[in-house]
Design a protein around this motif. Structure first.
Motif, PDB file in Angstrom:
ATOM      1  N   LEU A  91       0.857  -1.190   0.000  1.00 20.37           N
ATOM      2  CA  LEU A  91       0.000   0.000   0.000  1.00 20.37           C
ATOM      3  C   LEU A  91       0.889   1.233   0.000  1.00 20.37           C
ATOM      4  O   LEU A  91       0.513   2.286  -0.496  1.00 20.37           O
ATOM      5  N   HIS A  92       2.074   1.080   0.561  1.00 23.82           N
ATOM      6  CA  HIS A  92       3.108   2.115   0.475  1.00 23.82           C
ATOM      7  C   HIS A  92       4.239   1.607  -0.421  1.00 23.82           C
ATOM      8  O   HIS A  92       4.799   0.537  -0.172  1.00 23.82           O
ATOM      9  N   GLY A  93       4.556   2.383  -1.452  1.00 26.04           N
ATOM     10  CA  GLY A  93       5.480   1.920  -2.494  1.00 26.04           C
ATOM     11  C   GLY A  93       6.913   1.701  -2.035  1.00 26.04           C
ATOM     12  O   GLY A  93       7.690   1.065  -2.739  1.00 26.04           O
ATOM     13  N   ASN A  94       7.262   2.231  -0.881  1.00 28.90           N
ATOM     14  CA  ASN A  94       8.650   2.085  -0.409  1.00 28.90           C
ATOM     15  C   ASN A  94       8.770   1.017   0.676  1.00 28.90           C
ATOM     16  O   ASN A  94       9.725   1.014   1.445  1.00 28.90           O
ATOM     17  N   GLU A  95       7.786   0.103   0.744  1.00 32.51           N
ATOM     18  CA  GLU A  95       7.781  -0.918   1.798  1.00 32.51           C
ATOM     19  C   GLU A  95       7.736  -2.299   1.152  1.00 32.51           C
ATOM     20  O   GLU A  95       6.666  -2.886   0.979  1.00 32.51           O
ATOM     21  N   PRO A  96       8.900  -2.824   0.758  1.00 32.37           N
ATOM     22  CA  PRO A  96       8.936  -3.974  -0.155  1.00 32.37           C
ATOM     23  C   PRO A  96       8.835  -5.357   0.477  1.00 32.37           C
ATOM     24  O   PRO A  96       8.650  -6.329  -0.245  1.00 32.37           O
ATOM     25  N   LEU A 156       0.568  -6.167   5.110  1.00 36.43           N
ATOM     26  CA  LEU A 156       1.988  -6.147   5.475  1.00 36.43           C
ATOM     27  C   LEU A 156       2.646  -4.828   5.092  1.00 36.43           C
ATOM     28  O   LEU A 156       2.560  -4.391   3.937  1.00 36.43           O
ATOM     29  N   HIS A 157       3.327  -4.231   6.049  1.00 34.94           N
ATOM     30  CA  HIS A 157       4.041  -2.962   5.851  1.00 34.94           C
ATOM     31  C   HIS A 157       5.448  -3.056   6.404  1.00 34.94           C
ATOM     32  O   HIS A 157       5.777  -3.954   7.180  1.00 34.94           O
ATOM     33  N   ASN A 158       6.270  -2.063   6.032  1.00 25.35           N
ATOM     34  CA  ASN A 158       7.552  -1.814   6.693  1.00 25.35           C
ATOM     35  C   ASN A 158       7.475  -0.455   7.381  1.00 25.35           C
ATOM     36  O   ASN A 158       6.739   0.433   6.942  1.00 25.35           O
ATOM     37  N   THR A 159       8.290  -0.299   8.405  1.00 24.95           N
ATOM     38  CA  THR A 159       8.457   1.033   8.984  1.00 24.95           C
ATOM     39  C   THR A 159       9.501   1.782   8.156  1.00 24.95           C
ATOM     40  O   THR A 159      10.361   1.164   7.516  1.00 24.95           O
TER      41      THR A 159
HETATM   42 ZN   LIG Z   1       3.133   1.438   5.347  1.00 29.80          ZN
END
Ligand SMILES: [Zn+2]
Length: 345
Positions: A52-57, A138-141
């Motif tokens: 959902l956030h392009g920088n969280e691979p 699923l996301h990254n910080t």
């Molecule tokens: Zn995120």
């Protein structure tokens, strides 16, 4: 305005059809996508949402690895990949969203307007069609730090889903327009932050957790007790007021209204005492920051205090989601905080 991209549907893609690297997989997707994997048991479906956030691979890397492995999941899995276009903008996986557009994970509430709002609505429609027994997003910080789960309310189902990945959980009623806030009404939904977006450990955790999620016959609460989770209840977000200039450094930046410590990220999930200096401020607290609880009340004075131009916590508290990226601090928030009394395990 950006053109509305329709979600592309793939079913049981072969290992040979998704490229040799996750970057090639991203190019092949080209835009938002839904990948459906038939399970051994086709009567049930689980949903995985990621990027959902392009920088969280990490989530996409884990899905790529799963498809490459040629394995079949225990039940059907519908995997929704959101901000592919932001991720494709060079350098790859560096843009949370495209410049000038809304944060997709703040668009999951009506009115579903603009390209991101319509994509959010389409993602919800896909979930509705499949009616999954659970949803994991699923996301990254953006900074490095330990993994944690987030949900909107606490029960054994949510405990069990988070425990596939980590032993730490945030319970929040903040109404930000995140996917889980709306999806939760129909299916048990958790967000999992697997750790820093550049951390090898985070990619590995996403993979291990995804395997448990895809491979287990049962992922919701069973008879076996889930290991005891550390729970942080009702965090508040610290925001910068519009127009306030921010810097990170080891000394006050003469060009900035607020300077926060360069090593702030070390406080991620640590308990900070009221005498721990956090940075420096010109002017008074209220002119620089705002913070509201889920009921919309101002809680700034219970978060921060200012003594002679130095910033300190107002009380003993746990901080997390700390960023030292000025753009993210400005567009999203500086950090989340939970007063110590609300921490339990
Ligand atoms: Zn995120």
């Amino acid at each position: 305005m950006a053109a509305v991209r329709r979600v592309r549907f793939l079913r049981n893609p072969l290992a040979t059809e998704i490229g040799d690297t996750v970057e090639e997989f991203l190019q092949i997707l080209g835009g938002p996508a839904s990948v459906f994997l038939d399970g051994r048991d086709t009567r049930r479906t689980r949903a995985l949402v990621t990027l959902l956030h392009g920088n969280e691979p990490s989530g996409l890397m884990a899905l790529f690895r799963w498809i490459k492995s040629g394995r079949q999941p225990a039940v059907n899995c519908v995997c929704i990949i959101g901000s592919v276009e932001a991720a494709l903008r060079p350098p790859l996986f560096s843009h949370r969203m495209l410049p000038g557009v809304r944060d997709l994970n703040r668009c999951f509430k009506p009115p579903f307007e603009g390209a991101e709002g319509l994509l959010a609505e389409e993602i919800l429609q896909i979930l509705r069609v499949h009616h999954p027994e659970a949803v994991i997003d699923l996301h990254n910080t953006s900074g490095s730090g330990p993994a944690f789960g987030v949900c909107t309310h606490l029960d054994r189902e949510h405990d069990a889903l988070v425990a596939l990945f980590t032993e730490r959980m945030i319970v929040t009623r903040l109404n930000l327009g995140a996917l889980m806030e709306i999806s939760e009404h129909s299916y048990p939904t958790v967000t999992v932050e697997v750790g820093g977006r550049l951390d090898e450990r985070a990619h590995e955790l996403a993979w291990e957790g995804l395997c448990r999620y895809f491979d287990s016959d049962r992922v919701l609460a069973g008879d076996e007790p889930v290991w005891a989770l550390e729970i942080l209840q009702d965090p508040v977000r610290l925001h910068l007021n519009p127009g306030v200039t921010l810097a990170y450094g080891e000394a006050p930046d003469s060009a900035a209204d607020v300077t926060l410590r360069q090593d702030m990220e070390h406080f991620n999930f640590a308990t900070v005492d009221p005498d721990e200096p956090l940075g420096w401020i010109r002017g008074d607290l209220r002119s620089r920051f705002w913070a509201q609880d889920a009921g919309g009340r101002c809680v700034l004075s219970s978060l921060l205090r200012c003594v002679g131009g130095r910033l300190y916590p107002a009380a003993k508290m746990t901080l997390f989601m700390i960023t030292t990226n000025v753009a993210i601090a400005r567009s999203d928030c500086l950090f989340y905080a939970v007063p110590q009394a609300s921490v339990s395990s």
